[in-house]
Design a protein around this motif. Sequence first.
Motif, short mmCIF file in Angstrom:
data_model
loop_
_atom_site.label_atom_id
_atom_site.label_comp_id
_atom_site.label_asym_id
_atom_site.label_seq_id
_atom_site.Cartn_x
_atom_site.Cartn_y
_atom_site.Cartn_z
N VAL A 98 -2.82 1.28 -7.50
CA VAL A 98 -3.72 0.51 -6.77
C VAL A 98 -3.07 -0.65 -6.21
O VAL A 98 -2.29 -1.45 -6.80
CB VAL A 98 -4.90 -0.03 -7.62
CG1 VAL A 98 -5.97 -1.11 -6.90
CG2 VAL A 98 -5.81 1.00 -8.43
N ARG A 136 0.63 -1.21 0.06
CA ARG A 136 0.12 -0.19 -0.04
C ARG A 136 0.89 1.32 -0.15
O ARG A 136 0.43 2.18 -0.58
CB ARG A 136 -1.09 -0.07 1.24
CG ARG A 136 -2.06 -0.96 1.02
CD ARG A 136 -2.70 -1.66 2.49
NE ARG A 136 -1.67 -2.17 3.20
CZ ARG A 136 -1.62 -2.34 4.55
NH1 ARG A 136 -2.57 -1.77 5.35
NH2 ARG A 136 -0.51 -2.78 5.29
N LEU A 169 -3.78 -3.66 -3.01
CA LEU A 169 -4.58 -4.31 -2.09
C LEU A 169 -3.73 -5.36 -1.35
O LEU A 169 -3.10 -6.29 -1.91
CB LEU A 169 -5.73 -5.09 -3.00
CG LEU A 169 -6.47 -6.02 -2.03
CD1 LEU A 169 -7.42 -5.28 -1.04
CD2 LEU A 169 -7.60 -6.91 -3.06
N LEU A 183 -12.93 -3.87 -3.26
CA LEU A 183 -12.80 -3.56 -4.46
C LEU A 183 -13.99 -2.80 -5.30
O LEU A 183 -13.94 -2.06 -6.06
CB LEU A 183 -12.70 -4.92 -5.25
CG LEU A 183 -11.26 -5.60 -4.92
CD1 LEU A 183 -11.46 -7.25 -5.32
CD2 LEU A 183 -10.18 -4.99 -5.78
N GLU A 196 -12.65 -8.65 1.02
CA GLU A 196 -11.90 -7.93 -0.09
C GLU A 196 -13.00 -7.31 -1.13
O GLU A 196 -12.74 -6.33 -1.85
CB GLU A 196 -10.90 -8.72 -0.68
CG GLU A 196 -9.83 -8.98 0.20
CD GLU A 196 -9.84 -10.18 0.82
OE1 GLU A 196 -8.77 -10.73 1.46
OE2 GLU A 196 -10.91 -10.65 1.23
N ILE A 240 -6.49 -1.38 1.23
CA ILE A 240 -6.37 -1.11 -0.41
C ILE A 240 -5.96 0.45 -0.28
O ILE A 240 -6.65 1.05 0.42
CB ILE A 240 -7.51 -1.53 -1.02
CG1 ILE A 240 -7.17 -1.29 -2.58
CG2 ILE A 240 -8.70 -0.55 -0.94
CD1 ILE A 240 -8.20 -1.78 -3.66
N ALA A 261 -13.48 0.67 -4.66
CA ALA A 261 -12.49 1.01 -5.44
C ALA A 261 -12.76 1.22 -7.17
O ALA A 261 -12.58 2.21 -7.52
CB ALA A 261 -11.35 0.12 -5.63
N HIS A 310 -6.66 4.95 1.79
CA HIS A 310 -6.73 3.83 2.45
C HIS A 310 -8.11 3.31 2.79
O HIS A 310 -8.79 4.15 3.53
CB HIS A 310 -5.69 3.60 3.78
CG HIS A 310 -5.44 2.17 3.95
ND1 HIS A 310 -6.11 1.59 5.07
CD2 HIS A 310 -4.70 1.48 3.48
CE1 HIS A 310 -5.87 0.42 5.31
NE2 HIS A 310 -4.71 0.23 4.30
N THR A 313 -6.27 -5.45 -10.31
CA THR A 313 -6.10 -6.18 -9.16
C THR A 313 -7.20 -7.45 -8.80
O THR A 313 -7.02 -8.58 -8.42
CB THR A 313 -6.29 -4.82 -8.19
OG1 THR A 313 -4.95 -4.18 -8.25
CG2 THR A 313 -6.27 -5.68 -6.48
#
Length: 467
Positions: free
Chosen positions: A191, A182, A193, A450, A446, A422, A453, A438, A226
């Motif tokens: 990016v 990160r 993760l 995502l 996750e 992430i 994101a 962050h 990612t």
Amino acid sequence: MADERVHAFTDDALGAHDAVALAALVRSGEVSPRELVAAAVARAGRIDGALLPVAHASYDRPRISREGIGGPLWGVPTYLKDNVDLRGLPTGMGSEAFRARPARRNARFTDQLLSTGLAVLGKTRLPEFGLNASTEFATAQPVRNPWKTSHSPGASSGGAAALVAAGVVPIAHANDGGGSIRIPAACCGLVGLKPTRGRLVTNAQGGKLPIDLVTDGVVTRSVRDTAAFFAAAERHHRNPKLPPLGLVEGPGERRLRIGLVVDSPTAKTDEATRRAVEETAARLEAMGHRVVPTTLPFGEEFSRDFLAYWGYIAWVIALTGRLVLDPGFRAGKLDGLTTGLRRSFQAEFRRTPGVLRRLRRTEAVYAGIFREHDAILSPVLAHTAPPIGHLSPNVAFDELVDRLLRYVAFTPVNNVTGGPGISLPAGAAPSGLPIGVHLSAAHGQERVLLELAYALEADRPWRRIQD
């Protein structure tokens, strides 16, 4: 060196495509894996002298696996970080204390990465044993930030981040024991993760520690790269103790409750970073999410305990180097940070049982945060990427540690607790350096990160270095 922006983007087979797009071009027959490798090698040659991101090259023999042929990322070139074994190449760990010999076999994670179809062109530089937050060395030249070459690309995956940000490859391996995916992602506008502990196969180094801090992953220029990597990696190995991730393909529909943290108990966030986090919070609210200020129950004692555990790791390295790394290992050649951490641990080794007990308890504390929140938004770092030299291992140890604690003030919580986090690009400082924000979520979630994101990327596409 002149303070400049350096990149390798040009009109070749790679273009400005991300890994998902390149893999699609390979499947359609529009380009071949050989053409992509040749373009990446040429690009590496153009930026290597300015950025110095590559530890070992294998350009005449890119590494692929039978399992990866035809995989989701088949034919896309990448690099492996030089703290994970790749058969036939040395694993130097960024250290001058031993002579690295070619690895006899791949690490388990290397096989998992190759199973996705990626072609490995070599290995990337990292600071000694990944202990620093800048990819700098006691005697060797540092890795430099493509956005501003007088500044750090972060660490410890600094070489990987420099290659991806500069356009040599669209995706590169990184791993994270205190923020090392990160931090360089934030410094280089990428990016990054860090998955839940156990999402990918166990890291060989981290799995031997009393508390496994280390998780592997990648740095990329797009959220979908990612997401594609983790979906592909899950085909090779899925941890039945975690919810399956699968392929996340866009923003989620659920409106979330997001906790907002701007300052750390140990460091005040600089103005540019604070503004980026608050603007991101406003964007999330405009999407319909509820963002509420909150505080995290990890204060100065946590930071002291994490530093003590970092010292324990340095002590173990020095103690076992001859047995594990090389019979010719010379502890006297360890850099100033590793040596200082080892000595600080030795001076207070009686604290170790209490340190381990308190750090282990944080996993349950972290899980409790997500009974009230779906995600936490914070800075990645307390300030933007520092100039080369600010975090050099040649800085006096006490001053260097103080600078590190004032810089790396947010990321270690996810390593100790095992929760996912992430880093996402969130604009730029007045200097032009990227700023990252962050997001953290509950263990195994996750997908939440995502989906957020994707939404942020669609709302405001990331800056491109070539523009």
